[in-house]
Design an enzyme around this catalytic site. Sequence first.
Site: not given
Ligand code: ATP
Ligand code: MG
Length: 807
Positions: A256, A481, A491
Site C-alpha cells: 500500500e 511477518r 508505517k
Molecule cells: P506495516 O503494517 O508494517 O506498515 P503493511 O502490512 O501495511 O505494513 P503493506 O504495504 O500492506 O504493508 O505490505 C505489502 C506486503 O508486504 C504485504 O503482502 C504484507 O503482507 C507484506 N509485509 C508487510 N510487513 C511485513 C513483514 N514485517 N514481514 C513480512 N512481510 C510483510
Molecule cells: Mg497496511
Amino acid sequence: MEGMIDLFQKIGLTEQRAKDTAKNKKLAPTLERTITEAGVQDGCDKNIGALLYTLASTLNKEATPHLPYLAQAVISGKLASTEQIAAAIEYVSNLRDSQINEQEFNQHCGVGVVITPEQVQHEVSQQIEQNKEKILSDRYRCLGITLSTIKQNPELKWANGAVVKDEVEKQFLALLGPKDERDQVVKGKKKEKKEKPSADKKASSAPVKKDPNSIFFEGELSRLHKPGGNKQIKDELMIEHLKATGGKVVTRFPPEPNGFLHIGHAKAININFGYAEAHNGICYLRYDDTNPEAEEEQYFISILETVKWLGFTPYKITYSSDYFQRLYELAVFMIQKDLAYVCYCTGEEIYAQRGGAEKGPRYECSHRNRPIEESLAEFEKMKQGQYKEGEAILRMKMNMQDGNPQFWDLVAYRILYTPHHRTGSEWCIYPTYDFTHCLVDSFENITHSLCTTEFTQSRPSYFWLCDAVEVYKPVQWEYGRLNVTNTVLSKRKVLELVELGHVHDWDDPRLFTLAAIRRRGVPPEAINIFVRELGVTTSKSTIDVARLDNHIRDHLNETVPRVMALLEPLKVTLTNLPGDYLEEITVPNKPRDPKLGEHIVPFTKTVYIDRSDFREQDSSDYFRLAPGKSVGLLHVKFPITCQDVVKDAAGNIVELICHYDNEGEFKKPKTYIQWVADSPAHNSPVKIDEIRLYEKLFFHANPQDKTAVPGGWLSDINPDSIQIHRGAILEVGIWDVIKRWYEQAVAKQHVDRIEDIRFQLIRIGYFCFDKDSQFNEEEFKKDPSKAFKSLILNRTVTLKEDSKKEN
Ligand code: ATP
Ligand code: MG
C-alpha cells in the site's frame, strides 16, 4: 486396555512401549484405527509396524480423513520411510476439498524413487568439492552445516538419512584425516588476538554457501500447488487462466503506497519475486492504492526504487486503481445476485451488530434484506456523490452465523471525497482491501497470493468472494511477518517518529525502512541473504538485529576497499627528512585480495597519526608510540621513533617530533599504526566534515512490549542514538574508492547513489557517504577529489559485534 497392549505388541512394539502407548489418550485410538485400516490386526513385520506407529503419531486433523489411504500406502510399500510419511501427511493436509490424485501423491512422496549409494556418494563429493576451502579451514566444525546443506539437495530428497550421514562422515575423514586438537571445541568466548591493524578478519565464520533459492523448495513453500492445481467453481475459469499464463507461476508484491518499505517488506519482496523467479514465473509490483487519504507520490517513487535496489525487476507495474471500473461492475453484479446491499449503519452500529460478551448476540441490520432494486439505485446514488462520507456503504451479504468474523457482512465500498492521485475525482466510492485484494489477484491471474499470517482468517472470505462473482480464484498462502529487535517497523509508527521529530525523515539511518538501511550503507545483498537464511515459515519472528549486522559485515568484509582514517589526528614531524621529501607508496585496497586493486598514498616529512596511538606513559604491554619508542606505519618501509613531544600553553600535546629510522640496522616493529601524510599536491589529507555514528534507536528489544516498557514505545527512545564526530581525516585512497565505484557504475550503465559507495575505515568500522555530503556532479565525474564541498560519512556497522567500546 489389555486388548490394546496386546494389539500394539503384535505390530512389533515392546511391551513397555505398548503399555505407554495404550495409556496415551490421543495416540492409542489413532494407532488402533491405523492398524485396523492397514488390516494387520493379526500382526506384521516390525519395520512396517514402526512406520504405522509413525503415521499414527504424526497424523494431524486435516490428514485424518485420509488415514485409510495412508495406512494402505504403508502396507503396499509405497511409503517406506519416515520422510515419505511426513510428505504424505503434508500432501493430504493441503488437499482441502479435492481428491487424492495418485500420480501427484506418488510424485510428492517420492514413491518408487530409488537413490543408490553411488548417487549419494556423487552428490556428497560435489558439495564437499564446492566448499573445499571452507571445510579445510573450518574442519569438523562445519560437518553439521555441510550435512544439513546436503540434506536439502533436491537430488537427495528421498535418500536414506543415515546413508547420507555416513557418506559425509566418510568423505570428511578422507579429506581432513581424523579429528585432532584443531577440532576441539573451545569453551566460552574466544580470546581476541592482539590487533594488528593490517590483519583483516577472515570470513571463516561464514556458513557454507547455500543456494539462495533453496528456500523456495523447502518446507511449506515446497508443498504449494502447481499452477492449474487449484480447483475452480467452473472448469472454464481454469482453462482461461492457464491460457493467459501459459501455466507459469504468477505472484505479486502488493504494497500500500502509504509509507516507505521496511526490512519486513524485504522478506515479502524476496518471497514473491524469488518464488516466481525460482519457478521461471513472473511477479508484478502492484500498488494497492485504494485509500486516497493515505497515499503520497513520494511513497510510490520510493517503493519502486527500493524493489529495484534489492535487485528485483517487476514483470509489470500495476495499480489496484487500474481496475476500479471492473471492480465496480462486479459490485453491481453482486447486488444483482443479492450478495450485496447498501447499508446506512455507522461504524458503531456495525460494531454492535457483531455481538460479543457484553454486546449480546450477533445480529443482522435492517438494510440487509432490502430489495435488490433499491440497493442498485442507492449504490448508484453513492457513486453519483449524493451521500456524504460515512452516510452509506456497500456491504457484502456473507454469513452472520459463521464463526469467522471475516464473514460478518464485510464492507465492500465506502465514500471518500479526497481526490485520488491517479483517478482524481472520477470516483467518490472506493473499494476496500477485502473487496479489492482477491479480485485484483484474480484479474492478474495470480497463481500464488502470498501474504502474512494476519490474513489467515481472510483466506475463506477471499475464496468466497472470488466464487461469489464467478471469477478465477487464486490460492492464498500465509507466512510469518519478520521483525527485528530494537526498532518499530509499522508505517504508522515510523510516520509518528518522523512527525514528532525523533528522526529526521523516513530514511533516517537509525530506522529500519529499506531507504534508511540503504542510506546507512548496507548492501542489498546482505539483506537478501539475511531474509533468505531465515527461511519461510508461518511463525512470526523477531530477529536480533545483530544477526543482520553479521551478514552486513560478512558481505562488506569481502567486497569493500580499506582506507586509513584518523578520528583524532596528531601531527608528527619526521625531523630527519627533507622538507620536499616524497615517497609514493602503493597500498592494496584490500590486503591479500588483489582483485580489489591498489592505490597510491604519499609519504612526506609531515604525517598524522591517531591520538589514541600515542601515550606519554609507556608500559610493557603497550606496543604503539610513546616517547623513545618505535612503531611501524602501515605500508611504510621503516619504523619511526618518537624523540620529543610538543605541547601548547594548556599542556595539550600538539605535535610529536619523530625520527624515520631509514638508516642503520632494520628493526621490525612490534606493531603498525595508521597514518596520513600532509601533501597538498595530492590533496592529502582528506578532511571529513562529519562522521555519523549510530546506536540503537530503542533501548528494548521490543519497545512495544507493555510489561518491559510500561511508559509506551515512545518512552523507550534512546536520546543518544546518533553521535557526530568532527575533525577526522582520511588518506587519499578514498578518491580512488570513489573513482572505481563510478567507473563500475558507468560500466553497468547505472549510476547508483553516493550512499552506495562503501568502504572500511581501518580499525573503525564500515562506512559510506551520506547523501547530505555536498558535491558538484559534473566535477565529480572528472575528478571527485575536487568535487566535494563537504564530506559526511555514516557508519554502517562496527567491525566486530562488541567493538562499540573501542570507539
Ligand atoms: P506495516 O503494517 O508494517 O506498515 P503493511 O502490512 O501495511 O505494513 P503493506 O504495504 O500492506 O504493508 O505490505 C505489502 C506486503 O508486504 C504485504 O503482502 C504484507 O503482507 C507484506 N509485509 C508487510 N510487513 C511485513 C513483514 N514485517 N514481514 C513480512 N512481510 C510483510
Ligand atoms: Mg497496511
